[in-house]
Design a protein around this motif. Structure first.
Motif, mmCIF file in Angstrom:
data_model
loop_
_atom_site.group_PDB
_atom_site.id
_atom_site.type_symbol
_atom_site.label_atom_id
_atom_site.label_comp_id
_atom_site.label_asym_id
_atom_site.label_seq_id
_atom_site.Cartn_x
_atom_site.Cartn_y
_atom_site.Cartn_z
ATOM 1 N N LEU A 1 -8.028 8.495 0.417
ATOM 2 C CA LEU A 1 -8.678 7.091 0.597
ATOM 3 C C LEU A 1 -7.729 6.190 1.126
ATOM 4 O O LEU A 1 -8.160 5.691 2.144
ATOM 5 C CB LEU A 1 -8.951 6.589 -0.849
ATOM 6 C CG LEU A 1 -9.324 5.233 -1.039
ATOM 7 C CD1 LEU A 1 -10.785 4.962 -0.245
ATOM 8 C CD2 LEU A 1 -9.361 4.631 -2.568
ATOM 9 N N THR A 2 -6.604 6.330 1.106
ATOM 10 C CA THR A 2 -5.535 5.443 1.922
ATOM 11 C C THR A 2 -5.649 5.738 3.490
ATOM 12 O O THR A 2 -5.496 5.149 4.101
ATOM 13 C CB THR A 2 -3.828 5.471 1.379
ATOM 14 O OG1 THR A 2 -3.959 5.302 -0.132
ATOM 15 C CG2 THR A 2 -3.174 4.758 1.921
ATOM 16 N N LEU B 1 -7.949 6.983 4.866
ATOM 17 C CA LEU B 1 -9.209 6.457 5.397
ATOM 18 C C LEU B 1 -9.414 4.845 5.752
ATOM 19 O O LEU B 1 -9.765 4.366 6.583
ATOM 20 C CB LEU B 1 -10.521 6.703 4.613
ATOM 21 C CG LEU B 1 -10.804 8.161 4.377
ATOM 22 C CD1 LEU B 1 -12.115 8.255 3.235
ATOM 23 C CD2 LEU B 1 -11.709 8.700 5.546
ATOM 24 N N VAL B 2 -8.585 4.366 4.761
ATOM 25 C CA VAL B 2 -8.379 2.772 5.125
ATOM 26 C C VAL B 2 -7.313 2.520 6.063
ATOM 27 O O VAL B 2 -7.558 1.521 7.085
ATOM 28 C CB VAL B 2 -7.931 2.040 3.901
ATOM 29 C CG1 VAL B 2 -7.224 0.764 3.921
ATOM 30 C CG2 VAL B 2 -8.626 2.298 2.761
ATOM 31 N N PHE C 1 -12.714 6.589 8.821
ATOM 32 C CA PHE C 1 -13.758 6.211 7.667
ATOM 33 C C PHE C 1 -15.292 6.157 8.407
ATOM 34 O O PHE C 1 -16.263 6.611 7.598
ATOM 35 C CB PHE C 1 -13.506 4.730 7.360
ATOM 36 C CG PHE C 1 -14.500 4.099 6.395
ATOM 37 C CD1 PHE C 1 -14.712 4.506 5.137
ATOM 38 C CD2 PHE C 1 -15.323 3.236 6.874
ATOM 39 C CE1 PHE C 1 -15.659 4.166 4.362
ATOM 40 C CE2 PHE C 1 -16.273 2.536 6.349
ATOM 41 C CZ PHE C 1 -16.431 3.214 4.986
ATOM 42 N N LEU D 1 -17.137 5.710 -1.993
ATOM 43 C CA LEU D 1 -16.062 5.467 -0.983
ATOM 44 C C LEU D 1 -16.177 4.261 -0.026
ATOM 45 O O LEU D 1 -15.177 3.300 0.123
ATOM 46 C CB LEU D 1 -16.156 6.691 0.253
ATOM 47 C CG LEU D 1 -15.628 7.996 -0.181
ATOM 48 C CD1 LEU D 1 -15.826 9.180 0.900
ATOM 49 C CD2 LEU D 1 -13.984 7.966 -0.317
ATOM 50 N N VAL E 1 -13.187 1.386 -0.317
ATOM 51 C CA VAL E 1 -12.493 1.037 1.011
ATOM 52 C C VAL E 1 -12.508 -0.610 1.175
ATOM 53 O O VAL E 1 -11.640 -1.224 1.508
ATOM 54 C CB VAL E 1 -12.985 1.454 2.388
ATOM 55 C CG1 VAL E 1 -12.837 0.946 3.447
ATOM 56 C CG2 VAL E 1 -12.806 2.876 2.378
ATOM 57 N N SER F 1 -12.918 -5.991 7.643
ATOM 58 C CA SER F 1 -14.123 -5.217 7.499
ATOM 59 C C SER F 1 -15.052 -4.867 8.481
ATOM 60 O O SER F 1 -15.475 -3.957 8.604
ATOM 61 C CB SER F 1 -14.926 -5.854 6.240
ATOM 62 O OG SER F 1 -15.514 -7.205 6.802
ATOM 63 N N TYR G 1 -14.310 -1.326 9.917
ATOM 64 C CA TYR G 1 -15.050 -0.167 9.250
ATOM 65 C C TYR G 1 -16.408 -0.238 9.411
ATOM 66 O O TYR G 1 -17.077 0.975 9.268
ATOM 67 C CB TYR G 1 -14.650 -0.557 7.754
ATOM 68 C CG TYR G 1 -12.933 -0.535 7.515
ATOM 69 C CD1 TYR G 1 -12.170 0.648 7.350
ATOM 70 C CD2 TYR G 1 -12.322 -1.606 7.462
ATOM 71 C CE1 TYR G 1 -10.696 0.738 7.285
ATOM 72 C CE2 TYR G 1 -10.918 -1.742 7.222
ATOM 73 C CZ TYR G 1 -10.216 -0.584 7.264
ATOM 74 O OH TYR G 1 -8.840 -0.625 7.188
#
Length: 667
Positions: A237-238, A240-241, A247, A273, A277, A300, A303
């Motif tokens: 997850l980290t 992806l951030v 992501f 997810l 995020v 944001s 993403y």
């Protein structure tokens, strides 16, 4: 020393020194002495020299053989890391009047095959030197990631290496076993896992696939809790951030899987997810990301580069105003598509674009709470939004679904006694109002409580309106709870089956417990049981597992394990949605808590029926069933206290928890 032969020679020396120490046995001191003797011999002027430089130095400084051995390995690894790091440069190449900026490693991509092979071999031998393995692995991966895909026959005359990426498929996998489970932010470098994703996107696909497989095997697993507590999941997850590009790739991957399979579990993982995020970028330190790294995270928009204006509404609070904005945005898209659908080829392209990962529909599917928010509202706006979600491709199908929902709403309205009921009539887009969520006291004075027979008749009418008049089918497998097919009936659609839950959300106090049970069972399975099988007594005043209860055969007891799992998951999911909705639907917290508790009380009987079936689930040898029951126990405890614990004196719920705990302890 940037040539591959010189670097591999360093690896060979390191491997030779590591090989000196036999990992399968033998005297470590003797092995180290032999290594020192070789090093000593290399420092002497010639083989016959009697001047033992290293022996004398070691004696004076009181060094022991193992210390010297470790130092040799340490500095040799550091030398290799330094050489590899220095191979990554930024250089301007000039040819006549043209200039080319080359950033990356001077080692070409096709040479990285041998580099990774020798690195994987050495890493396997560095098992007892964990602190050295990580920098060596990072250095090799950085070189491979930054390696040029062009080779230079003449200066500034690049030739693309067509076969430059073939080696990745078979060789990068050798490095995966050496990946750390956690991310270290001490040096603020790019995480190793993220570098490997760039090196080989198949690794990202494998990581996401593994999480999805775990989620499917454990349907009661609370994903947001698991992502926080499991370090390997939090690491993914980290990463992806830290990389919006990865992501976006992951979200597109899951969306395409969902379109191909129609599996609800794929959509649930994608939804989680997206939510996580957004949560991480809003409070990075809570997720273990240091302040200096968290302050540099992008907004944001990075993403969600497409339809970002819609994200502000979807991620905002559930309110009537925001819902109207959402409906206007989606309606505008549909009308625009209708005006620009001239040719058949263009129509096909437009239809495909409506459901791809960049589409507005894909964005809305990541925020399913709005679907539940629309379900208890009998308005043109709510009907239009639900129709768009169910059939994003065909405008004609959307119109048919709107008509279907209107007739269904009118059918329910005609069966109501109170003219003050919020289901009466249909409002325009700009007249959407909050529904009146009646409490138990109001239901006794204004509405009669509808039992299972009444709900069953309405559900049959709900299906007949669709079946007899339109035979609507979905053009793609999207939103379907079945395998991929181009002709899935709309009533098999998992979201279509959840439309009647709007009655449970908006009028939970006006429906008896067995009626709520039937609504939940239909939403979970799509099955309406025969009327004769629904006439059974409730669970009140009967102990869990008592003789009276076992003698009564209910329609829920005839369901299989899959249906019981789907039913219990639906109750937990519905309660989570109700908890989110209560914040915006009620002016004070106490009213919201009462709303949550009322729905929980109505859903209790169905949840306990599902649990009774799951207690007969045989635990397999690999422990998958045991994990599922443990997750069920955790979710049940959390569900019991959501809003407020209203089951202190509920003997049936206490007995169910006790039976589940006993099964877990005896396994």
């Amino acid at each position: 020393m940037n040539r591959l032969s010189e670097i591999t020679d360093l690896f060979a020396r390191l491997a030779s020194n590591l090989q000196t120490l036999d990992p399968k046995g033998g005297n470590e001191d003797q092995a180290c002495d032999l290594s020192i003797a070789k090093l000593n011999q290399s420092l002497n002027l010639n083989e016959n020299s009697r001047v033992r430089v290293l022996d004398t130095a070691l004696s004076l400084m009181c060094f022991k053989a193992p210390q010297v051995f470790d130092s040799v390995i340490e500095y040799l690894v550091k030398t290799i890391v330094s050489v590899l790091s220095s191979s990554i440069t930024c250089k301007v190449l000039r040819f006549q009047k043209e200039e080319v900026l080359r950033i990356g490693s001077v080692i070409p991509s096709h040479d990285c095959t041998e580099l990774i092979e020798v690195c994987a071999d050495v890493l396997g031998k560095l098992g007892g030197h964990g602190m050295l393995s990580h920098p060596l692995l990072c250095a090799v991966v950085k070189v491979a990631v930054s390696a040029s895909h062009f080779r230079y026959v003449v200066q500034s005359t690049p030739i693309f290496e067509v076969k430059s990426t073939d080696w990745r498929i078979t060789n990068v996998s050798k490095l995966l076993s050496h990946l750390p489970k956690e991310i270290s932010f001490k040096s603020q470098e790019i995480p190793l896992r993220l570098l490997l994703w760039y090196l080989d996107p198949l690794i990202l696909k494998e990581d996401v696939s593994q999480i999805l497989q775990d989620a499917i095997r454990r349907p009661f697993l609370c994903l947001n809790v698991a992502f926080y507590e499991r370090m390997d999941w939090r690491c993914i997850l980290t990463c992806l951030v830290l990389s919006p590009a990865m992501f976006i790739e992951t979200r597109a991957l899951l969306h395409n899987w969902f379109l191909m399979t129609g599996l609800a579990s794929v959509l649930e993982l994608q939804i989680e997810l997206v939510s996580l995020v957004l949560d991480v970028i809003s409070r990075p330190m809570w997720w273990g990301i240091p302040m200096e790294v968290g302050s540099k995270l992008p907004f944001s928009q990075s993403y969600f580069p497409q339809k970002h204006h819609l994200l502000r509404t979807l991620a905002g609070p559930l309110s009537c105003d925001n819902f109207l904005r959402l409906v206007h945005s989606t309606s505008k898209t549909v009308s625009h598509a209708r005006r620009h659908s001239d040719s058949t080829l263009k129509q096909a392209a437009i239809k495909a674009a409506r459901i791809d990962h960049k589409s507005m529909w894909a964005m809305a599917m990541n925020f399913p709470d709005w679907f539940f928010f629309a379900s208890p509202r009998s308005s043109a706006a709510a009907a239009r939004y639900i129709a768009w979600i169910l059939s994003p491709i065909s405008e004609s199908h959307q119109d048919l679904i709107v008509n279907c929902l209107t007739k269904i709403s009118e059918s329910w309205t005609l069966r109501q006694i109170s003219s003050d009921n919020h289901y009466k009539g249909t409002a325009g887009y700009n007249k959407l109002k909050k529904p009146k969520f009646h409490d138990n006291k109001e239901c006794h004075t204004v509405l009669k409580e509808y039992d299972c027979s009444y709900i069953q008749l309405w559900l049959k009418e709900f299906q007949d309106i669709y079946t007899m008049n339109w035979k609507i089918t979905v053009n793609s497998s999207a939103c379907c709870d079945a395998k991929s097919s181009s002709g899935i009936s709309l009533h098999q659609n998992v979201l279509f089956r959840r439309i009647p839950l709007g009655i449970l959300i908006g009028c939970s106090g006006g429906i008896k417990e067995d009626g709520c049970e039937l609504l939940l069972h239909y939403a979970a399975t799509g099955i309406i049981p025969p009327l004769a099988e629904t006439r059974t007594a409730g669970l009140k005043d009967r102990r869990w597992g008592s003789r009276a209860q076992e003698d009564s055969i209910t329609w829920t007891e005839k369901c299989n394990i899959k249906e019981a799992v789907a039913g219990a998951c639906l109750v937990f999911r519905l309660t989570d949605v109700i908890e989110i909705m209560s914040v915006s639907l009620f002016e004070n917290e106490e009213s919201g808590v009462e709303f949550i508790c009322r729905v929980k009380l109505r859903a209790r009987k169905y949840l306990l029926s599902c649990m009774k079936k799951l207690l007969h689930f045989e635990i397999d040898e690999d422990g998958g069933g045991l994990l599922m029951l443990r997750d069920l126990c955790s979710r049940l405890i959390r569900w019991r206290h959501q809003g407020r614990d209203v089951f202190q004196d509920s003997m049936d719920l206490n007995d169910a928890i006790e039976a589940l705990s006993h099964k877990l302890s005896s396994s």
